[in-house]
Scaffold this motif. Structure first.
Motif, PDB file in Angstrom:
ATOM      1  N   ASP A 114     -61.435 -46.217 -32.838  1.00 15.24           N
ATOM      2  CA  ASP A 114     -61.730 -47.643 -33.037  1.00 15.24           C
ATOM      3  C   ASP A 114     -62.972 -48.062 -32.255  1.00 15.24           C
ATOM      4  N   ILE A 115     -63.069 -47.603 -31.021  1.00 13.80           N
ATOM      5  CA  ILE A 115     -64.238 -47.934 -30.198  1.00 13.80           C
ATOM      6  C   ILE A 115     -65.499 -47.335 -30.800  1.00 13.80           C
ATOM      7  N   GLU A 116     -65.414 -46.103 -31.252  1.00 11.91           N
ATOM      8  CA  GLU A 116     -66.563 -45.447 -31.876  1.00 11.91           C
ATOM      9  C   GLU A 116     -66.986 -46.201 -33.137  1.00 11.91           C
ATOM     10  N   PHE A 117     -66.015 -46.611 -33.957  1.00 11.68           N
ATOM     11  CA  PHE A 117     -66.299 -47.359 -35.176  1.00 11.68           C
ATOM     12  C   PHE A 117     -66.976 -48.687 -34.842  1.00 11.68           C
ATOM     13  N   CYS A 118     -66.407 -49.410 -33.894  1.00  4.46           N
ATOM     14  CA  CYS A 118     -66.964 -50.715 -33.532  1.00  4.46           C
ATOM     15  C   CYS A 118     -68.362 -50.589 -32.937  1.00  4.46           C
ATOM     16  N   SER A 119     -68.614 -49.532 -32.192  1.00  2.00           N
ATOM     17  CA  SER A 119     -69.935 -49.328 -31.617  1.00  2.00           C
ATOM     18  C   SER A 119     -70.981 -49.122 -32.714  1.00  2.00           C
ATOM     19  N   GLY A 120     -70.591 -48.559 -33.809  1.00  2.00           N
ATOM     20  CA  GLY A 120     -71.505 -48.329 -34.919  1.00  2.00           C
ATOM     21  C   GLY A 120     -71.785 -49.564 -35.746  1.00  2.00           C
ATOM     22  N   LEU A 121     -71.086 -50.665 -35.469  1.00  2.00           N
ATOM     23  CA  LEU A 121     -71.290 -51.888 -36.235  1.00  2.00           C
ATOM     24  C   LEU A 121     -72.349 -52.799 -35.650  1.00  2.00           C
ATOM     25  N   ALA A 122     -73.049 -52.358 -34.652  1.00  2.00           N
ATOM     26  CA  ALA A 122     -74.091 -53.185 -34.050  1.00  2.00           C
ATOM     27  C   ALA A 122     -75.106 -53.576 -35.106  1.00  2.00           C
ATOM     28  N   CYS A 123     -75.652 -54.736 -34.979  1.00  2.00           N
ATOM     29  CA  CYS A 123     -76.602 -55.259 -35.971  1.00  2.00           C
ATOM     30  C   CYS A 123     -77.977 -54.649 -35.778  1.00  2.00           C
ATOM     31  N   GLN A 124     -78.101 -53.376 -36.123  1.00  2.00           N
ATOM     32  CA  GLN A 124     -79.370 -52.686 -36.004  1.00  2.00           C
ATOM     33  C   GLN A 124     -79.739 -52.158 -37.386  1.00  2.00           C
ATOM     34  N   THR A 125     -80.818 -52.670 -37.924  1.00  2.00           N
ATOM     35  CA  THR A 125     -81.213 -52.288 -39.280  1.00  2.00           C
ATOM     36  C   THR A 125     -82.015 -50.997 -39.316  1.00  2.00           C
ATOM     37  N   ASP A 126     -82.490 -50.512 -38.180  1.00  2.00           N
ATOM     38  CA  ASP A 126     -83.341 -49.327 -38.177  1.00  2.00           C
ATOM     39  C   ASP A 126     -82.545 -48.030 -38.228  1.00  2.00           C
ATOM     40  N   GLN A 127     -81.208 -48.089 -38.199  1.00  2.00           N
ATOM     41  CA  GLN A 127     -80.416 -46.875 -38.234  1.00  2.00           C
ATOM     42  C   GLN A 127     -79.819 -46.619 -39.612  1.00  2.00           C
TER      43      GLN A 127
END
Length: 132
Positions: A114-127
């Motif tokens: 869950d933590i790994e999933f949530c960390s990937g939801l950051a609002c970064q368009t360059d990834q």
């Protein structure tokens, strides 16, 4: 209560308040107050000159006086030792260590995902992820 604002050629002023203990005589207070004002004015003068040298790119940090500046020397040594010890622990662990961050037990696999999933939801368009 007394306020002291020294005058001088610098653009920044220094303000502080000095309070007298109700059990201190006026003479004792005035003597200590004058010493304090002199030390503060001297320190401000030195800080202004150091800042001028920093801005000019010619500042060189000098050593503190071993007898007159024991407090700052002790503080610097304590911080130096703490930072170096932490760095050694990070090198041994081969990762950054965050002492104040809570660590999940190794058995908490679902929470870890869950933590790994949530960390990937950051609002970064360059990834290549979602753009919010």
């Amino acid at each position: 209560m007394q306020r002291f604002v020294p005058s001088g050629p610098t653009s920044c002023s220094m303000r502080y308040e000095v309070y007298r203990n109700k059990n201190s005589s006026v003479e004792d207070f005035q003597r200590i107050d004058q010493i304090y004002k002199r030390v503060m004015a001297e320190d401000k003068y030195l800080c202004d000159l150091a800042q001028k040298n920093l801005n000019a790119g010619v500042f060189v940090n000098g050593e503190l006086h071993p007898k007159m500046e024991k407090g700052p020397l002790y503080f610097q040594q304590a911080v130096r030792e703490t930072v170096q010890a932490h760095h050694k622990r990070e090198q041994a662990a081969k990762q950054e260590l965050w002492p104040a961050r809570q660590q999940l037990p190794s058995t908490a696999l679902v929470s870890g995902k869950d933590i790994e999933f949530c960390s990937g939801l950051a609002c970064q368009t360059d990834q290549g992820g979602l753009a919010w």
